[in-house]
Motif scaffolding. Structure first.
Motif, short mmCIF file in Angstrom:
data_model
loop_
_atom_site.label_atom_id
_atom_site.label_comp_id
_atom_site.label_asym_id
_atom_site.label_seq_id
_atom_site.Cartn_x
_atom_site.Cartn_y
_atom_site.Cartn_z
N ALA A 110 0.83 -1.20 0.00
CA ALA A 110 0.00 0.00 0.00
C ALA A 110 0.86 1.25 0.00
CB ALA A 110 -0.94 -0.01 1.20
N ILE A 111 1.95 1.25 0.79
CA ILE A 111 2.85 2.40 0.82
C ILE A 111 3.51 2.59 -0.54
CG2 ILE A 111 5.01 3.26 1.81
CD1 ILE A 111 4.10 2.16 4.50
N HIS A 112 3.81 1.49 -1.23
CA HIS A 112 4.40 1.57 -2.57
C HIS A 112 3.35 1.86 -3.65
CE1 HIS A 112 8.43 0.41 -1.42
NE2 HIS A 112 8.01 -0.71 -0.86
N GLY A 113 2.09 2.00 -3.24
CA GLY A 113 1.02 2.28 -4.20
C GLY A 113 0.62 1.09 -5.03
N ALA A 114 0.79 -0.12 -4.48
CA ALA A 114 0.56 -1.34 -5.27
C ALA A 114 -0.47 -2.28 -4.65
CB ALA A 114 1.88 -2.10 -5.46
N ALA A 115 -1.19 -1.84 -3.64
CA ALA A 115 -2.19 -2.71 -3.00
C ALA A 115 -3.56 -2.42 -3.59
CB ALA A 115 -2.20 -2.49 -1.50
N HIS A 116 -4.24 -3.45 -4.04
CA HIS A 116 -5.57 -3.29 -4.60
C HIS A 116 -6.65 -3.48 -3.53
CE1 HIS A 116 -4.25 -3.13 -8.84
NE2 HIS A 116 -3.26 -3.88 -8.38
N GLN A 117 -6.26 -4.04 -2.41
CA GLN A 117 -7.15 -4.15 -1.26
C GLN A 117 -6.43 -3.53 -0.06
OE1 GLN A 117 -8.20 -8.24 -0.51
NE2 GLN A 117 -9.35 -8.46 -2.42
N LEU A 118 -7.13 -2.69 0.69
CA LEU A 118 -6.52 -2.10 1.86
C LEU A 118 -6.34 -3.16 2.93
CD1 LEU A 118 -8.41 1.31 2.14
CD2 LEU A 118 -6.09 0.89 1.29
#
Length: 278
Positions: A110-118
């Motif tokens: 998520a920090i890398h902008g790559a998570a599709h689900q939180l």
């Protein structure tokens, strides 16, 4: 200092502590902070912090440690969410250990902008077992790793604080190794698709044998080869992983029925449609 409903009222010393934490950008308080600030005894400082927590200005996150509730929450809401990222580094550095940790798995993605689900919690890799910490409706979940797997992280700025976060290469491997924490193999494949563009192939190949997980290597190779049909993946990376294939056959997702086609190159039974989830 009062809430609009009049339910929060801090004493002069408590207000001094609270507003000093705001000015200094401190998100985690302990008795040392109050003692140094006010020149009072440690016992008095402990009592002040406990009182502030009881009134709702702080939230206890461990023995003698309190997260600061932001002013907008105090004035405008009845419930609150403490962003666990903001207190994590202070918490880990003040827990009496060597402070070794890193934000991992889907939280790192998520920090890398790559998570599709939180992620449902802030996932943090640590060398010793630790209980989760609840912060209102948020939570920090610690995942114990063997010391030899605590590598591949770097300091990253998150808003106004620095955190240890796994780099893109280690995030890929961690997520695939513990896909049970990350939404499953197909969801991890989506994160890999987003992470791979900024990945250093040589670093990824260097990290892979250090994970000491044969199934992980073979699953990663198959996923990257499938992704290469819809996005650019460096061929040398896929060939490098192929040289690490072992003799055993593994299902792509061991939690699904052992059906699907056996991929001879990767010795993986493809029982999940990776591309179908992209």
């Amino acid at each position: 200092m009062t809430k609009e409903s009049g339910t929060i009222q801090l004493s002069h010393l408590e207000q001094t502590i609270y507003f000093a934490s705001q000015r200094r950008g401190v998100h985690l308080l302990d008795a040392d902070f109050a003692t140094d600030l006010l020149g009072i005894s440690r016992k008095h400082a402990v009592n002040l912090l406990a009182s502030m927590a009881q009134k709702g200005a702080l939230h206890r996150v461990g023995r003698g440690r309190y997260a600061v509730i932001s002013p907008d929450v105090l004035y405008r809401r009845r419930s609150y969410v403490v962003d666990p990222h903001l207190i994590l580094d202070e918490l880990m550095q003040s827990n009496g250990s060597d402070g070794l940790y890193y934000v991992a798995y889907q939280s790192a993605a998520a920090i890398h902008g790559a998570a599709h689900q939180l992620p449902f919690a802030l996932l943090v890799a640590v060398p010793q077992q630790r209980r989760p910490i609840k912060l209102g409706r948020a939570q920090i979940q610690f995942v114990q790793l063997k010391p030899e797997k605590l590598f591949g992280f770097q300091q990253t700025l998150y808003h106004d604080v620095s955190l240890n976060v796994s780099d893109r290469e280690k995030t890929i491997l961690d997520c695939l190794e513990r896909f049970d924490l990350c939404g499953g193999v197909a969801e991890v494949a989506r994160s890999i698709s987003a992470l791979i563009d900024g990945t250093n192939p040589a670093t990824l190949l260097d990290y892979l044998p250090r994970m000491d997980n044969q199934a992980l290597a073979q699953r990663l190779g198959l996923i990257l080869e499938r992704l290469s049909t819809v996005q650019e993946i460096e061929g040398g990376l896929i060939d490098g992983i192929a040289r690490q294939v072992g003799e055993y056959v593994y299902p792509l997702d061991p939690h699904e029925p052992e059906a699907g086609v056996l991929d001879g190159r990767w010795r993986i039974r493809e029982n999940v449609d990776v591309l179908g989830e992209l």
